[in-house]
Scaffold this active site. Structure first.
Site, mmCIF file in Angstrom:
data_model
loop_
_atom_site.group_PDB
_atom_site.id
_atom_site.type_symbol
_atom_site.label_atom_id
_atom_site.label_comp_id
_atom_site.label_asym_id
_atom_site.label_seq_id
_atom_site.Cartn_x
_atom_site.Cartn_y
_atom_site.Cartn_z
ATOM 1 N N GLY A 12 59.973 2.615 58.772
ATOM 2 C CA GLY A 12 59.539 2.231 57.436
ATOM 3 C C GLY A 12 60.333 1.044 56.904
ATOM 4 O O GLY A 12 61.453 0.785 57.320
ATOM 5 N N ARG A 75 54.532 3.753 63.847
ATOM 6 C CA ARG A 75 53.656 4.550 64.712
ATOM 7 C C ARG A 75 53.783 4.191 66.182
ATOM 8 O O ARG A 75 53.434 5.001 67.038
ATOM 9 C CB ARG A 75 52.193 4.374 64.286
ATOM 10 C CG ARG A 75 51.892 4.907 62.897
ATOM 11 C CD ARG A 75 50.411 4.896 62.622
ATOM 12 N NE ARG A 75 50.110 5.375 61.286
ATOM 13 C CZ ARG A 75 48.874 5.547 60.819
ATOM 14 N NH1 ARG A 75 47.841 5.261 61.582
ATOM 15 N NH2 ARG A 75 48.684 5.986 59.595
ATOM 16 N N ASP A 110 66.265 6.939 62.554
ATOM 17 C CA ASP A 110 66.525 7.830 63.674
ATOM 18 C C ASP A 110 65.500 7.670 64.798
ATOM 19 O O ASP A 110 65.858 7.639 65.985
ATOM 20 C CB ASP A 110 66.596 9.289 63.198
ATOM 21 C CG ASP A 110 65.347 9.732 62.450
ATOM 22 O OD1 ASP A 110 64.565 8.860 62.026
ATOM 23 O OD2 ASP A 110 65.163 10.947 62.281
ATOM 24 N N THR A 132 67.761 3.363 56.849
ATOM 25 C CA THR A 132 66.876 4.399 56.339
ATOM 26 C C THR A 132 67.251 4.683 54.896
ATOM 27 O O THR A 132 68.427 4.854 54.575
ATOM 28 C CB THR A 132 66.944 5.701 57.155
ATOM 29 O OG1 THR A 132 66.274 6.740 56.433
ATOM 30 C CG2 THR A 132 68.364 6.139 57.422
ATOM 31 N N ASP A 134 66.669 7.365 53.549
ATOM 32 C CA ASP A 134 67.080 8.767 53.520
ATOM 33 C C ASP A 134 68.579 8.943 53.750
ATOM 34 O O ASP A 134 69.118 10.027 53.509
ATOM 35 C CB ASP A 134 66.332 9.563 54.589
ATOM 36 C CG ASP A 134 64.850 9.726 54.272
ATOM 37 O OD1 ASP A 134 64.477 9.564 53.102
ATOM 38 O OD2 ASP A 134 64.075 9.997 55.202
ATOM 39 N N ASP A 136 70.241 9.372 56.439
ATOM 40 C CA ASP A 136 70.456 10.565 57.254
ATOM 41 C C ASP A 136 70.785 10.288 58.717
ATOM 42 O O ASP A 136 70.659 11.178 59.561
ATOM 43 C CB ASP A 136 69.226 11.483 57.179
ATOM 44 C CG ASP A 136 67.961 10.822 57.707
ATOM 45 O OD1 ASP A 136 67.996 9.614 58.033
ATOM 46 O OD2 ASP A 136 66.918 11.503 57.779
ATOM 47 N N ARG A 178 62.915 13.829 54.101
ATOM 48 C CA ARG A 178 62.253 14.792 54.990
ATOM 49 C C ARG A 178 63.164 15.958 55.328
ATOM 50 O O ARG A 178 62.880 17.110 55.029
ATOM 51 C CB ARG A 178 61.827 14.100 56.290
ATOM 52 C CG ARG A 178 60.775 13.029 56.134
ATOM 53 C CD ARG A 178 60.608 12.293 57.450
ATOM 54 N NE ARG A 178 61.860 11.627 57.844
ATOM 55 C CZ ARG A 178 62.097 11.139 59.057
ATOM 56 N NH1 ARG A 178 61.184 11.272 59.999
ATOM 57 N NH2 ARG A 178 63.244 10.526 59.332
#
Length: 355
Positions: A12, A75, A110, A132, A134, A136, A178
């Protein structure tokens, strides 16, 4: 012959990607006269041979731009490509050889680091840069893009609080996250959320309702900040509806909680999903500086011939870690983390029965 280095952004988008592209390119061009080639739309560019030359003039003025000038997507995995999941990694390796790449700098999260690790196993000289919102990634204290996302969440909660106070409502804001709740935790703290729900700590609806009722009784309104990957104890995460052949996406927890909490609370409940607002826009100064540091270190790794590693921020310093230690995992919020203790200490609820 000068070094020829490929550069791609995978996964992303987020604020700070262009700052890394700028730092890697400028460092390689200025310090060793390298030739830099941008690979467009992530690993897909290695399959479609979509590339562009990157010179200093192409990146000099992109430090403050959001997104990525190379484009990205989350993707295409050359090892499991297409509807049948075919392995097209040999095709990607052939493109890298045809381009004459001495190394590839891969910027991503990741999933991107796992793909990079697999390419390293095939002999591609790879250096990873952690990205990211996130926050993470394993063995990395802070990713660029995260600070910018937290700023968006904090600003949103500030705005929601004004309407919550005006209408005596409970306002719910859903953030990304997530597996890990770093955005909800830091954004919720920065935005004075009364209750924060995290994927790491399953919640109990009755406990959430009780904590919100207590805050409404004390101050007339309340703010609930939830990470999209949060789930009730014994229950499952909320997934968006979609076509059978499309990737599953988390999202919608805030609206489910709006319906579930409304009969349990003495006031109106409204939900807002922040979604991709957290990914867009200009990077904060912190993210611009961090992205520049990490990009420069990635260029140094290439010059040193230090491959199969990811640059990282650890204990306030930039270091490198093996891709093998990063691939396939994520960094969750520990139950005893200092921010969790601080939040609990000032009265923030987590909707759980844990102390």
């Amino acid at each position: 012959m000068p070094l020829h280095v490929g550069l791609l952004t995978g996964g992303g988008d987020c604020p700070g990607l262009n700052a890394v592209i700028r730092a890697v390119t400028l460092a390689l061009v200025r310090e060793c006269g390298a030739r830099v080639t941008g690979i467009e739309r992530g690993f897909e560019g290695l399959l479609t041979q979509r590339t562009r030359a990157l010179a200093a003039r192409d990146v000099q003025d992109i430090l403050d731009e959001g997104g990525t000038i190379l484009g990205t997507q989350n993707r295409c995995n050359p090892f499991r490509d297409g509807a049948m999941g075919e392995d097209h990694s040999a095709q990607a390796m052939a493109t890298a050889r045809a381009l004459g790449l001495d190394a590839v700098v891969v910027i991503g999260g990741d999933g991107t680091m796992e793909i990079a690790h697999r390419f390293a196993g095939l002999g591609l000289n790879v250096v990873g840069v952690p990205k990211t919102i996130d926050n993470d990634l394993l063995h990395n204290d802070r990713c660029f893009g995260f600070d910018s996302a937290v700023a968006v969440v904090a600003d949103a909660l500030d705005r929601l609080a004004t309407t919550a106070r005006s209408h005596a409502r409970v306002m719910i804001a859903e953030t990304m996250g997530r597996h890990a709740g770093w955005i909800a935790l830091e954004g919720g703290l920065a935005g004075a959320a009364d209750v924060i729900l995290l994927p790491e700590r399953p919640y109990h609806l009755d406990v959430v309702a009780a904590q919100l009722r207590e805050r409404v009784a004390a101050q007339g309104h309340a703010i609930l900040c939830v990470a999209e990957g949060s789930a009730p104890a014994g229950g499952s995460q909320v997934w968006q509806p979609g076509a059978e052949d499309s990737p599953r996406r988390l999202g919608g927890l805030a609206h489910r909680l709006e319906l579930e909490l409304a009969p349990r609370l003495p006031c109106e409940v409204r939900a807002t999903v922040l979604g991709h607002l957290q990914r867009g826009g200009r990077p904060t100064p912190f993210d611009r500086v961090l992205a520049t540091q990490l990009g420069y270190e990635a260029a140094r790794c290439v010059r040193r011939g230090e491959f199969g590693r990811m640059v990282a921020l650890r204990c306030g310093s930039v270091a490198t870690v093996p891709l093998a230690d990063v691939a396939g995992g994520w960094r969750a919020v520990p139950a005893d983390h200092a921010l969790m203790q601080a939040a609990a200490g000032i009265g923030v609820g987590f909707g759980s029965t844990e102390a």
